[in-house]
Design a protein around this motif. Structure first.
Motif, short mmCIF file in Angstrom:
data_model
loop_
_atom_site.label_atom_id
_atom_site.label_comp_id
_atom_site.label_asym_id
_atom_site.label_seq_id
_atom_site.Cartn_x
_atom_site.Cartn_y
_atom_site.Cartn_z
N UNK A 1 0.83 -1.20 0.00
CA UNK A 1 0.00 0.00 0.00
C UNK A 1 0.87 1.25 0.00
N UNK A 2 1.95 1.23 0.75
CA UNK A 2 2.84 2.39 0.83
C UNK A 2 3.48 2.67 -0.54
N UNK A 3 3.87 1.64 -1.24
CA UNK A 3 4.46 1.82 -2.58
C UNK A 3 3.47 2.55 -3.49
N UNK A 4 2.23 2.09 -3.49
CA UNK A 4 1.21 2.70 -4.35
C UNK A 4 0.90 4.13 -3.91
N UNK A 5 0.72 4.33 -2.61
CA UNK A 5 0.42 5.65 -2.09
C UNK A 5 1.54 6.63 -2.41
N UNK A 6 2.77 6.24 -2.17
CA UNK A 6 3.90 7.14 -2.42
C UNK A 6 4.06 7.45 -3.90
N UNK A 7 3.80 6.47 -4.77
CA UNK A 7 3.85 6.74 -6.21
C UNK A 7 2.79 7.75 -6.64
N UNK A 8 1.57 7.57 -6.12
CA UNK A 8 0.49 8.51 -6.44
C UNK A 8 0.78 9.90 -5.88
N UNK B 1 0.25 22.56 -20.97
CA UNK B 1 -0.58 21.63 -21.73
C UNK B 1 -1.05 20.51 -20.81
N UNK B 2 -2.37 20.34 -20.73
CA UNK B 2 -2.97 19.35 -19.84
C UNK B 2 -2.46 17.94 -20.15
N UNK B 3 -2.30 17.60 -21.43
CA UNK B 3 -1.83 16.26 -21.77
C UNK B 3 -0.39 16.04 -21.31
N UNK B 4 0.41 17.09 -21.27
CA UNK B 4 1.77 16.95 -20.74
C UNK B 4 1.73 16.57 -19.25
N UNK B 5 0.75 17.09 -18.55
CA UNK B 5 0.61 16.77 -17.13
C UNK B 5 0.17 15.31 -16.94
N UNK B 6 -0.68 14.83 -17.83
CA UNK B 6 -1.05 13.40 -17.79
C UNK B 6 0.19 12.54 -17.97
N UNK B 7 0.98 12.87 -18.97
CA UNK B 7 2.19 12.08 -19.24
C UNK B 7 3.19 12.16 -18.09
N UNK B 8 3.30 13.31 -17.46
CA UNK B 8 4.18 13.45 -16.30
C UNK B 8 3.71 12.56 -15.16
N UNK B 9 2.41 12.53 -14.91
CA UNK B 9 1.87 11.66 -13.86
C UNK B 9 2.12 10.20 -14.20
N UNK B 10 1.88 9.81 -15.45
CA UNK B 10 2.15 8.43 -15.87
C UNK B 10 3.61 8.07 -15.64
N UNK B 11 4.51 8.95 -16.10
CA UNK B 11 5.94 8.68 -15.99
C UNK B 11 6.34 8.52 -14.52
N UNK B 12 5.81 9.38 -13.66
CA UNK B 12 6.17 9.32 -12.25
C UNK B 12 5.68 8.03 -11.61
N UNK B 13 4.44 7.66 -11.88
CA UNK B 13 3.90 6.42 -11.30
C UNK B 13 4.63 5.20 -11.84
N UNK B 14 4.85 5.16 -13.14
CA UNK B 14 5.57 4.03 -13.72
C UNK B 14 6.99 3.92 -13.16
N UNK B 15 7.64 5.05 -12.94
CA UNK B 15 8.99 5.05 -12.36
C UNK B 15 8.97 4.43 -10.96
N UNK B 16 7.98 4.79 -10.16
CA UNK B 16 7.88 4.22 -8.81
C UNK B 16 7.62 2.72 -8.86
N UNK C 1 8.49 0.70 -11.25
CA UNK C 1 9.74 0.07 -11.70
C UNK C 1 10.74 -0.05 -10.55
N UNK C 2 10.92 1.03 -9.80
CA UNK C 2 11.85 1.01 -8.68
C UNK C 2 11.45 0.00 -7.61
N UNK C 3 10.17 -0.20 -7.44
CA UNK C 3 9.68 -1.16 -6.45
C UNK C 3 9.76 -2.60 -6.95
N UNK C 4 10.06 -2.77 -8.23
CA UNK C 4 10.14 -4.12 -8.79
C UNK C 4 8.79 -4.68 -9.20
N UNK C 5 7.75 -3.87 -9.16
CA UNK C 5 6.42 -4.33 -9.56
C UNK C 5 6.34 -4.45 -11.07
#
Length: 93
Positions: free
Chosen positions: A18-25, A41-56, A58-62
């Motif tokens: 749960x902490x991994x998911x919460x911290x990524x969000x 640009x709103x779509x740039x913000x979507x992509x930034x959120x995606x990149x940040x969550x995916x990075x977390x 990946x780092x967690x090994x999920x």
């Protein structure tokens, strides 16, 4: 009107997963808020959120693989299916 029950663990304490998911969000929220400016640009913000969550994840090994390839195929949308702007309020439901 908002439902925050999915934002906090019922027990009052996050499990490791749960902490991994919460911290990524939370990191995605902070990244987007830090970049918001008039004219952003709103779509740039979507992509930034995606990149940040995916990075977390990946780092967690999920997740395993290449972040840029994940972004190219839109994998972030799997984790944020309604996008960043799920409208909250009495008039939207």
């Amino acid at each position: 009107c908002s439902d925050i029950t999915c934002s906090f663990p019922v027990s009052g304490k996050f499990s490791k997963d749960q902490r991994i998911i919460f911290e990524g969000a939370l990191a995605a929220q902070k990244a987007v808020m830090d970049c918001l400016r008039p004219g952003t640009d709103w779509t740039d913000m979507h992509r930034l959120a995606w990149r940040t969550i995916l990075s977390h994840l990946l780092l967690a090994g999920i997740l395993q693989g290449d972040l840029d390839e994940m972004m190219a195929v839109g994998l972030g949308a799997v984790f944020i299916p309604c996008g960043l702007g799920h409208f909250i309020g009495l008039d939207t439901h």
